[in-house]
Design an enzyme around this catalytic site. Sequence first.
Site, PDB file in Angstrom:
ATOM      1  N   CYS A 108       0.810  -1.223   0.000  1.00 42.21           N
ATOM      2  CA  CYS A 108       0.000   0.000   0.000  1.00 42.21           C
ATOM      3  C   CYS A 108       0.845   1.276   0.000  1.00 42.21           C
ATOM      4  O   CYS A 108       0.316   2.363  -0.208  1.00 42.21           O
ATOM      5  CB  CYS A 108      -0.960   0.003   1.175  1.00 42.21           C
ATOM      6  SG  CYS A 108      -2.018  -1.451   1.211  1.00 42.21           S
ATOM      7  N   HIS A 232      -2.904   7.020   3.236  1.00 40.73           N
ATOM      8  CA  HIS A 232      -3.401   5.759   2.685  1.00 40.73           C
ATOM      9  C   HIS A 232      -4.759   5.466   3.314  1.00 40.73           C
ATOM     10  O   HIS A 232      -4.963   5.663   4.506  1.00 40.73           O
ATOM     11  CB  HIS A 232      -2.403   4.641   2.971  1.00 40.73           C
ATOM     12  CG  HIS A 232      -2.951   3.286   2.648  1.00 40.73           C
ATOM     13  ND1 HIS A 232      -3.569   3.018   1.446  1.00 40.73           N
ATOM     14  CD2 HIS A 232      -3.006   2.139   3.370  1.00 40.73           C
ATOM     15  CE1 HIS A 232      -3.964   1.760   1.446  1.00 40.73           C
ATOM     16  NE2 HIS A 232      -3.644   1.200   2.596  1.00 40.73           N
ATOM     17  N   ASN A 262     -10.266   0.039   0.771  1.00 38.94           N
ATOM     18  CA  ASN A 262      -8.802   0.059   0.711  1.00 38.94           C
ATOM     19  C   ASN A 262      -8.361  -0.458  -0.653  1.00 38.94           C
ATOM     20  O   ASN A 262      -8.472  -1.640  -0.939  1.00 38.94           O
ATOM     21  CB  ASN A 262      -8.238  -0.809   1.841  1.00 38.94           C
ATOM     22  CG  ASN A 262      -6.716  -0.838   1.849  1.00 38.94           C
ATOM     23  OD1 ASN A 262      -6.061  -0.377   0.903  1.00 38.94           O
ATOM     24  ND2 ASN A 262      -6.150  -1.383   2.910  1.00 38.94           N
TER      25      ASN A 262
HETATM   26  N1  COA Z   1     -18.084  -7.942  10.716  1.00 40.56           N
HETATM   27  C1  COA Z   1     -18.486  -8.210  11.960  1.00 40.56           C
HETATM   28  N2  COA Z   1     -17.644  -8.595  12.932  1.00 40.56           N
HETATM   29  C2  COA Z   1     -16.348  -8.679  12.599  1.00 40.56           C
HETATM   30  C3  COA Z   1     -15.860  -8.419  11.323  1.00 40.56           C
HETATM   31  C4  COA Z   1     -16.803  -8.054  10.351  1.00 40.56           C
HETATM   32  N3  COA Z   1     -16.451  -7.771   9.093  1.00 40.56           N
HETATM   33  N4  COA Z   1     -14.538  -8.602  11.302  1.00 40.56           N
HETATM   34  C5  COA Z   1     -14.185  -8.953  12.546  1.00 40.56           C
HETATM   35  N5  COA Z   1     -15.280  -9.014  13.335  1.00 40.56           N
HETATM   36  C6  COA Z   1     -15.377  -9.370  14.734  1.00 40.56           C
HETATM   37  C7  COA Z   1     -14.196 -10.141  15.222  1.00 40.56           C
HETATM   38  O1  COA Z   1     -14.353 -11.515  14.940  1.00 40.56           O
HETATM   39  C8  COA Z   1     -14.219  -9.838  16.704  1.00 40.56           C
HETATM   40  O2  COA Z   1     -15.167 -10.678  17.292  1.00 40.56           O
HETATM   41  P1  COA Z   1     -14.891 -11.307  18.773  1.00 40.56           P
HETATM   42  O3  COA Z   1     -14.771 -10.121  19.668  1.00 40.56           O
HETATM   43  O4  COA Z   1     -16.097 -12.145  18.989  1.00 40.56           O
HETATM   44  O5  COA Z   1     -13.618 -12.066  18.624  1.00 40.56           O
HETATM   45  C9  COA Z   1     -14.754  -8.425  16.756  1.00 40.56           C
HETATM   46  O6  COA Z   1     -15.379  -8.172  15.507  1.00 40.56           O
HETATM   47  C10 COA Z   1     -13.688  -7.370  16.970  1.00 40.56           C
HETATM   48  O7  COA Z   1     -12.617  -7.697  16.108  1.00 40.56           O
HETATM   49  P2  COA Z   1     -11.305  -6.873  16.091  1.00 40.56           P
HETATM   50  O8  COA Z   1     -10.305  -7.532  15.221  1.00 40.56           O
HETATM   51  O9  COA Z   1     -10.931  -6.521  17.492  1.00 40.56           O
HETATM   52  O10 COA Z   1     -11.834  -5.556  15.370  1.00 40.56           O
HETATM   53  P3  COA Z   1     -11.047  -4.239  15.147  1.00 40.56           P
HETATM   54  O11 COA Z   1     -11.760  -3.134  15.790  1.00 40.56           O
HETATM   55  O12 COA Z   1      -9.581  -4.377  15.407  1.00 40.56           O
HETATM   56  O13 COA Z   1     -11.232  -4.056  13.565  1.00 40.56           O
HETATM   57  C11 COA Z   1     -10.058  -4.332  11.525  1.00 40.56           C
HETATM   58  C12 COA Z   1     -10.718  -5.021  12.694  1.00 40.56           C
HETATM   59  C13 COA Z   1      -9.453  -5.368  10.598  1.00 40.56           C
HETATM   60  C14 COA Z   1     -11.103  -3.516  10.805  1.00 40.56           C
HETATM   61  C15 COA Z   1      -8.967  -3.382  12.059  1.00 40.56           C
HETATM   62  O14 COA Z   1      -8.124  -4.068  12.963  1.00 40.56           O
HETATM   63  C16 COA Z   1      -8.115  -2.818  10.959  1.00 40.56           C
HETATM   64  O15 COA Z   1      -8.576  -2.049  10.143  1.00 40.56           O
HETATM   65  N6  COA Z   1      -6.820  -3.149  10.965  1.00 40.56           N
HETATM   66  C17 COA Z   1      -5.909  -2.655   9.966  1.00 40.56           C
HETATM   67  C18 COA Z   1      -6.121  -3.410   8.726  1.00 40.56           C
HETATM   68  C19 COA Z   1      -5.506  -2.746   7.542  1.00 40.56           C
HETATM   69  O16 COA Z   1      -5.569  -1.559   7.424  1.00 40.56           O
HETATM   70  N7  COA Z   1      -4.916  -3.520   6.668  1.00 40.56           N
HETATM   71  C20 COA Z   1      -4.368  -3.062   5.461  1.00 40.56           C
HETATM   72  C21 COA Z   1      -3.118  -2.343   5.704  1.00 40.56           C
HETATM   73  S1  COA Z   1      -2.557  -1.631   4.261  1.00 40.56           S
END
Ligand code: COA
Length: 307
Positions: A108, A232, A262
């Site tokens: 990215c 980004h 993204n």
């Molecule tokens: N819909 C509903 N629930 C979801 C979900 C979705 N699409 N994806 C994950 N969950 C659930 C998880 O399973 C978790 O459930 P649990 O508490 O029962 O285990 C809960 O939501 C919270 O998950 P968590 O991983 O703590 O969420 P988060 O707030 O960290 O958000 C991301 C997850 C992936 C959105 C976030 O971590 C993120 O954006 N990270 C960076 C990713 C990124 O930018 N990648 C590319 C880089 S270039």
Amino acid sequence: MGARFIGWGTAVPDRVVTNDELSQTLDTSDQWITERTGIKERRIGGSARTLGAEAGRRALADAGVEPGDVDFLILATTTPDRITPATATLVAHDLGLSCPAMDLNAACSGFMYAVRTAYGLIETGTRRVLVMGAENLSRWTDWNDRNIAVLLADGAGAAVLEHDPTENDLLSFCLGAEGADADLLTCEHGGYIEMDGKEVFRRAVRVVVDSAEKALTAAGVTADQLSLVVPHQANIRIIQAACQRLNVEMDRAVVVLDRYGNTSSASIPLAVADARAHDRIHKGDYALLTGFGAGMTWASAVVRWSR
Ligand code: COA
């Protein structure tokens, strides 16, 4: 010596996929995706070649540059159409370019790595470089994995950088890579993109803030002088956390992830084009362009727009 941005172009697929549509096949909801990521909808379709060529054509038209006057093409992509040949060679053919063409993979951060590379080429005598980020992430997305499918999308953005003896848009850069973190975000041959979202989130905020501060210091520009931050587009909460640490209010950040998700290396040029379309870019203004991605890689640049 200087390098100026003289034209921009973008391309996104026609097909809009909303959060509600994803919720029909995944255990997720519009509310969860909106609150946790800021994404409302994304575009799906095309390929790095088709989207790259369209964005490139528009950037050349915007710059008023003929294909024969492009001296180098750098196409940043994480999702080339094939392992070989480089997608850049196909895009060069589609655009009627007759210059060197290569792919660059810095995930990215790719567009900013391409801009840095183009700047180096211009410093050593190349006159005009077409840089682009073009992605087809949907092809490498497991549409049954809610951790990934709600985030990634397709698109492309391009810019023409031109040598200028008197004016310079690119005041400073801070790029880096930390391969020790490579397993946080990966895609094996024939596999799907996988990541440790929480850890990527934490590191992303850290490297954006760190590289932004270094680029600002190198440019002799302070955060309050920035009229725009073009980050980004991965997650609105990453943008908010980074802006808060940099003391930049959110109304100075460009956000397009609500519409495009993204799109990896395409996200920064898509955001710049959106800022231009909304008259948010003015001659003499300072902007911070900052990306991060798998690798992990990061890349910040301080820009002073010359047009
Ligand atoms: N819909 C509903 N629930 C979801 C979900 C979705 N699409 N994806 C994950 N969950 C659930 C998880 O399973 C978790 O459930 P649990 O508490 O029962 O285990 C809960 O939501 C919270 O998950 P968590 O991983 O703590 O969420 P988060 O707030 O960290 O958000 C991301 C997850 C992936 C959105 C976030 O971590 C993120 O954006 N990270 C960076 C990713 C990124 O930018 N990648 C590319 C880089 S270039």
